[in-house]
Design a protein around this motif. Structure first.
Motif, PDB file in Angstrom:
ATOM      1  N   UNK A   1       0.855  -1.192   0.000  1.00  0.00           N
ATOM      2  CA  UNK A   1       0.000   0.000   0.000  1.00  0.00           C
ATOM      3  C   UNK A   1       0.884   1.234   0.000  1.00  0.00           C
ATOM      4  N   UNK A   2       0.312   2.363  -0.348  1.00  0.00           N
ATOM      5  CA  UNK A   2       1.055   3.618  -0.428  1.00  0.00           C
ATOM      6  C   UNK A   2       0.471   4.657   0.513  1.00  0.00           C
TER       7      UNK A   2
ATOM      8  N   UNK B   1      -6.061  -0.106  10.591  1.00  0.00           N
ATOM      9  CA  UNK B   1      -7.442  -0.545  10.762  1.00  0.00           C
ATOM     10  C   UNK B   1      -7.973  -1.200   9.490  1.00  0.00           C
ATOM     11  N   UNK B   2      -7.629  -0.631   8.345  1.00  0.00           N
ATOM     12  CA  UNK B   2      -8.076  -1.194   7.073  1.00  0.00           C
ATOM     13  C   UNK B   2      -7.540  -2.610   6.874  1.00  0.00           C
ATOM     14  N   UNK B   3      -6.260  -2.806   7.150  1.00  0.00           N
ATOM     15  CA  UNK B   3      -5.673  -4.138   6.969  1.00  0.00           C
ATOM     16  C   UNK B   3      -6.114  -5.099   8.074  1.00  0.00           C
ATOM     17  N   UNK B   4      -6.414  -4.560   9.255  1.00  0.00           N
ATOM     18  CA  UNK B   4      -6.960  -5.410  10.310  1.00  0.00           C
ATOM     19  C   UNK B   4      -8.322  -5.951   9.910  1.00  0.00           C
ATOM     20  N   UNK B   5      -9.140  -5.101   9.324  1.00  0.00           N
ATOM     21  CA  UNK B   5     -10.456  -5.544   8.849  1.00  0.00           C
ATOM     22  C   UNK B   5     -10.327  -6.539   7.693  1.00  0.00           C
ATOM     23  N   UNK B   6      -9.359  -6.307   6.819  1.00  0.00           N
ATOM     24  CA  UNK B   6      -9.107  -7.255   5.731  1.00  0.00           C
ATOM     25  C   UNK B   6      -8.713  -8.612   6.279  1.00  0.00           C
ATOM     26  N   UNK B   7      -7.822  -8.594   7.260  1.00  0.00           N
ATOM     27  CA  UNK B   7      -7.389  -9.849   7.873  1.00  0.00           C
ATOM     28  C   UNK B   7      -8.549 -10.533   8.589  1.00  0.00           C
ATOM     29  N   UNK B   8      -9.398  -9.735   9.237  1.00  0.00           N
ATOM     30  CA  UNK B   8     -10.567 -10.302   9.914  1.00  0.00           C
ATOM     31  C   UNK B   8     -11.476 -11.011   8.920  1.00  0.00           C
TER      32      UNK B   8
END
Length: 353
Positions: free
Chosen positions: A58-59, A115-122
């Protein structure tokens, strides 16, 4: 070359079967297991190696500079999830490293990204882990700075403290006391929320060792919080029981005791797993590094707090057990007194008749 690794660690409150999870995810995601490359296998003992999942790149644009992060997550058997945003730049000097460190001081500007990647992982894990849940605002963060050269003229304080000021001698001593070297060409300095590693090679073993230490301390924090909640509920239930009738009070006491026993067994088991997450045995340097990071992160205080609360739960269990036994004895005594009274009354009635 410089490398910056921003970590955030979360917990889902569940033990995870990583072997099963790895098989479930293998067809859709690139996975791997943690392994230490610079030491003999017997020097570092890992109970169950965490599972690595790569989440792409990501950037982030900040202060006119574009930062490209590689994102990956490690899942630990004890229910901890470690998210890492890794940034590398091959032609950077220390001035650029310091500027970047201050730009992202205390991981400022990375909240939405985590938070975005945490939700993706979830979304990835929920179909495979029953009861999966997490608290996004309860986490442990840590930052590791790496440069592939040594320079005694640099001042590491702005990186490790997150600000550029004229530090007092006491502050310098406090932060720089966590310094270790394996050879003349490397140095590692460990602070309470960051570390600076100067090493011509990429020190992946040190990265992993620091991550393990942070996971261990965070899990102690997590279960200290869970114990506090359990104790608050226990005191509320006891206060409620004291207002009830004898039979209902005794029944509620037994319910509380059952819950305390279950909590004690579960938390004692999980804290044992946390404390044995990794063992550094034969490698003196890594053992010193791991001990330093744990000490800097106040591991001993959290461990003492957890053990103290477990002991308090045991004491309250014993107190309630004694209370139930005493009330039961008193109940039996009253039954005996009533029976004796009935016999006396019956005997008197027979004589009168």
């Amino acid at each position: 070359m410089i490398t910056i690794r921003f970590y955030r660690i979360y917990d889902i409150g569940l033990d995870i079967d990583l072997d099963w999870l790895e098989k479930e995810l293998a067809s859709s995601f690139t996975t791997a297991r943690a392994s230490f490359v610079r030491v003999r296998p017997t020097s570092i003992i890992i109970d169950v190696s965490p599972l690595l999942i790569r989440l792409g790149q990501c950037n982030v644009e900040k202060d006119g500079e574009n930062f490209k992060f590689s994102v990956f997550a490690r899942i630990f058997r004890v229910g901890a999830i470690s998210l890492c945003l890794a940034y590398e730049k091959g032609d950077a000097d220390f001035k650029f490293l310091e500027k970047t460190a201050l730009l992202f001081s205390e991981q400022e500007g990375l909240e939405e990204l985590f938070l975005s990647h945490l939700n993706t992982l979830a979304d990835i894990l929920k179909p495979h882990i029953k009861g999966f849940s997490f608290t996004p605002d309860f986490f442990e963060d840590y930052t590791i700075y790496h440069m592939d050269w040594m320079d005694d003229s640099i001042d590491p304080m702005p990186l490790l403290a997150g600000e550029k000021i004229d530090f007092s001698p006491q502050m310098r001593e406090e932060i720089l006391k966590g310094t270790h070297s394996y050879s003349k060409n490397d140095r590692a300095i460990f602070s309470w929320d960051s570390a600076l590693i100067c090493d011509p090679d990429t020190p992946t073993d040190l990265f992993d060792l620091i991550e393990f230490a942070n996971v261990q301390v965070f899990e102690l924090r997590y279960y200290d919080r869970e114990l506090s909640r359990s104790m608050e509920k226990m005191y509320d239930d006891i206060a409620l029981a004291d207002k009830l009738s004898f039979f209902r009070r005794r029944q509620l006491y037994r319910t509380i005791m059952t819950q305390l026993m279950q909590d004690n067994v579960a938390l004692s088991e999980v804290t044992e797993k946390v404390n044995n997450l990794i063992k550094v045995t034969e490698d003196v340097y890594y053992a010193r590094v791991y001990a330093t990071v744990l000490k800097t992160l106040r591991s001993e205080q959290w461990s003492e707090s957890v053990n103290r609360k477990i002991d308090m739960i045991k004491d309250n269990y014993s107190m309630l057990s004694d209370e139930v036994r005493i009330e039961h004895s008193n109940y039996l005594e009253w039954i005996i007194i009533v029976l004796i009274a009935i016999e006396i009354v019956m005997a008197v009635v027979e004589r009168i008749v």
